[in-house]
Design a protein around this motif. Structure first.
Motif, PDB file in Angstrom:
ATOM      1  N   LYS A  71      44.140  38.077  16.454  1.00 39.21           N
ATOM      2  CA  LYS A  71      44.273  39.333  17.198  1.00 39.21           C
ATOM      3  C   LYS A  71      43.144  39.480  18.218  1.00 39.21           C
ATOM      4  N   ALA A  72      41.910  39.205  17.803  1.00 37.29           N
ATOM      5  CA  ALA A  72      40.770  39.339  18.709  1.00 37.29           C
ATOM      6  C   ALA A  72      40.879  38.364  19.876  1.00 37.29           C
ATOM      7  N   LEU A  73      41.334  37.158  19.600  1.00 38.55           N
ATOM      8  CA  LEU A  73      41.491  36.162  20.655  1.00 38.55           C
ATOM      9  C   LEU A  73      42.574  36.579  21.642  1.00 38.55           C
ATOM     10  N   PHE A  74      43.694  37.072  21.128  1.00 42.08           N
ATOM     11  CA  PHE A  74      44.786  37.543  21.973  1.00 42.08           C
ATOM     12  C   PHE A  74      44.328  38.711  22.849  1.00 42.08           C
ATOM     13  N   GLU A  75      43.563  39.633  22.259  1.00 40.79           N
ATOM     14  CA  GLU A  75      43.051  40.776  23.022  1.00 40.79           C
ATOM     15  C   GLU A  75      42.030  40.340  24.068  1.00 40.79           C
ATOM     16  N   ALA A  76      41.204  39.352  23.748  1.00 42.60           N
ATOM     17  CA  ALA A  76      40.227  38.849  24.717  1.00 42.60           C
ATOM     18  C   ALA A  76      40.932  38.211  25.910  1.00 42.60           C
ATOM     19  N   ILE A  77      42.007  37.480  25.643  1.00 47.26           N
ATOM     20  CA  ILE A  77      42.789  36.893  26.729  1.00 47.26           C
ATOM     21  C   ILE A  77      43.381  37.995  27.602  1.00 47.26           C
ATOM     22  N   GLY A  78      43.887  39.036  26.979  1.00 50.92           N
ATOM     23  CA  GLY A  78      44.432  40.165  27.733  1.00 50.92           C
ATOM     24  C   GLY A  78      43.382  40.853  28.583  1.00 50.92           C
ATOM     25  N   ALA A  79      42.195  41.018  28.038  1.00 54.44           N
ATOM     26  CA  ALA A  79      41.122  41.697  28.773  1.00 54.44           C
ATOM     27  C   ALA A  79      40.669  40.881  29.978  1.00 54.44           C
ATOM     28  N   VAL A  80      40.471  39.593  29.795  1.00 59.03           N
ATOM     29  CA  VAL A  80      40.027  38.765  30.918  1.00 59.03           C
ATOM     30  C   VAL A  80      41.150  38.616  31.948  1.00 59.03           C
ATOM     31  N   SER A  81      42.386  38.620  31.500  1.00 60.04           N
ATOM     32  CA  SER A  81      43.520  38.569  32.427  1.00 60.04           C
ATOM     33  C   SER A  81      43.577  39.832  33.278  1.00 60.04           C
ATOM     34  N   PHE A  82      43.327  40.973  32.662  1.00 59.34           N
ATOM     35  CA  PHE A  82      43.294  42.240  33.391  1.00 59.34           C
ATOM     36  C   PHE A  82      42.181  42.218  34.439  1.00 59.34           C
ATOM     37  N   ALA A  83      41.014  41.732  34.041  1.00 58.24           N
ATOM     38  CA  ALA A  83      39.892  41.646  34.980  1.00 58.24           C
ATOM     39  C   ALA A  83      40.254  40.753  36.164  1.00 58.24           C
ATOM     40  N   MET A  84      40.923  39.643  35.890  1.00 60.23           N
ATOM     41  CA  MET A  84      41.340  38.748  36.968  1.00 60.23           C
ATOM     42  C   MET A  84      42.325  39.423  37.907  1.00 60.23           C
ATOM     43  N   ASP A  85      43.251  40.185  37.349  1.00 56.87           N
ATOM     44  CA  ASP A  85      44.213  40.901  38.191  1.00 56.87           C
ATOM     45  C   ASP A  85      43.514  41.894  39.106  1.00 56.87           C
ATOM     46  N   GLU A  86      42.552  42.628  38.565  1.00 61.53           N
ATOM     47  CA  GLU A  86      41.805  43.590  39.370  1.00 61.53           C
ATOM     48  C   GLU A  86      40.989  42.896  40.453  1.00 61.53           C
ATOM     49  N   LEU A  87      40.344  41.804  40.083  1.00 66.38           N
ATOM     50  CA  LEU A  87      39.561  41.055  41.066  1.00 66.38           C
ATOM     51  C   LEU A  87      40.451  40.451  42.149  1.00 66.38           C
ATOM     52  N   ARG A  88      41.624  39.979  41.774  1.00 65.09           N
ATOM     53  CA  ARG A  88      42.562  39.422  42.753  1.00 65.09           C
ATOM     54  C   ARG A  88      42.971  40.481  43.766  1.00 65.09           C
ATOM     55  N   LEU A  89      43.268  41.668  43.280  1.00 59.61           N
ATOM     56  CA  LEU A  89      43.632  42.756  44.183  1.00 59.61           C
ATOM     57  C   LEU A  89      42.483  43.092  45.135  1.00 59.61           C
ATOM     58  N   PHE A  90      41.265  43.124  44.598  1.00 60.73           N
ATOM     59  CA  PHE A  90      40.098  43.399  45.438  1.00 60.73           C
ATOM     60  C   PHE A  90      39.918  42.293  46.472  1.00 60.73           C
ATOM     61  N   LEU A  91      40.071  41.039  46.045  1.00 61.85           N
ATOM     62  CA  LEU A  91      39.905  39.913  46.963  1.00 61.85           C
ATOM     63  C   LEU A  91      40.979  39.872  48.044  1.00 61.85           C
ATOM     64  N   ASP A  92      42.142  40.441  47.753  1.00 64.66           N
ATOM     65  CA  ASP A  92      43.185  40.517  48.781  1.00 64.66           C
ATOM     66  C   ASP A  92      42.718  41.326  49.988  1.00 64.66           C
ATOM     67  N   THR A  93      41.878  42.322  49.747  1.00 63.34           N
ATOM     68  CA  THR A  93      41.395  43.166  50.844  1.00 63.34           C
ATOM     69  C   THR A  93      39.958  42.869  51.234  1.00 63.34           C
ATOM     70  N   HIS A  94      39.255  42.073  50.427  1.00 62.31           N
ATOM     71  CA  HIS A  94      37.863  41.716  50.697  1.00 62.31           C
ATOM     72  C   HIS A  94      37.672  40.207  50.467  1.00 62.31           C
ATOM     73  N   PRO A  95      38.370  39.374  51.217  1.00 67.39           N
ATOM     74  CA  PRO A  95      38.354  37.930  50.947  1.00 67.39           C
ATOM     75  C   PRO A  95      37.003  37.252  51.159  1.00 67.39           C
ATOM     76  N   ASP A  96      36.090  37.901  51.833  1.00 71.26           N
ATOM     77  CA  ASP A  96      34.781  37.301  52.095  1.00 71.26           C
ATOM     78  C   ASP A  96      33.708  37.738  51.099  1.00 71.26           C
TER      79      ASP A  96
END
Length: 89
Positions: free
Chosen positions: A10-35
């Motif tokens: 359960k903890a491993l599955f939740e950790a994967i979900g948390a880091v995946s969420f962080a990546m999604d947020e960072l991807r969205l930010f990088l879409d508008t701030h690529p530099d």
């Protein structure tokens, strides 16, 4: 965060979900701030962490999806509980 060696399913599955969420947020930010080098570094670090966590999950509990399946011994995707089912929790 727990050490990789001490994470249960359960903890491993939740950790994967948390880091995946962080990546999604960072991807969205990088879409508008690529530099933004800080955001890109954080995305790369998160991506590497996610790969590590998925590899650990796959070794311990089986693949999260068919893209991580080892087919050397045949098709085993349908064996065991699916990661998104209640058995993981």
């Amino acid at each position: 965060m727990m050490n990789n060696a001490t994470m249960n399913r359960k903890a491993l599955f939740e950790a994967i979900g948390a880091v995946s969420f962080a990546m999604d947020e960072l991807r969205l930010f990088l879409d508008t701030h690529p530099d933004c080098s800080e955001a890109l570094a954080a995305f790369t670090e998160s991506m590497n962490r996610r790969h590590e966590l998925i590899a650990q999950y796959t070794r311990q509990y089986g693949p999260l999806d068919a893209y991580y399946l080892n087919t050397e011994d045949g098709w085993s995707w349908n064996e065991g509980p699916m990661p998104w089912k209640g058995e993981v929790n």
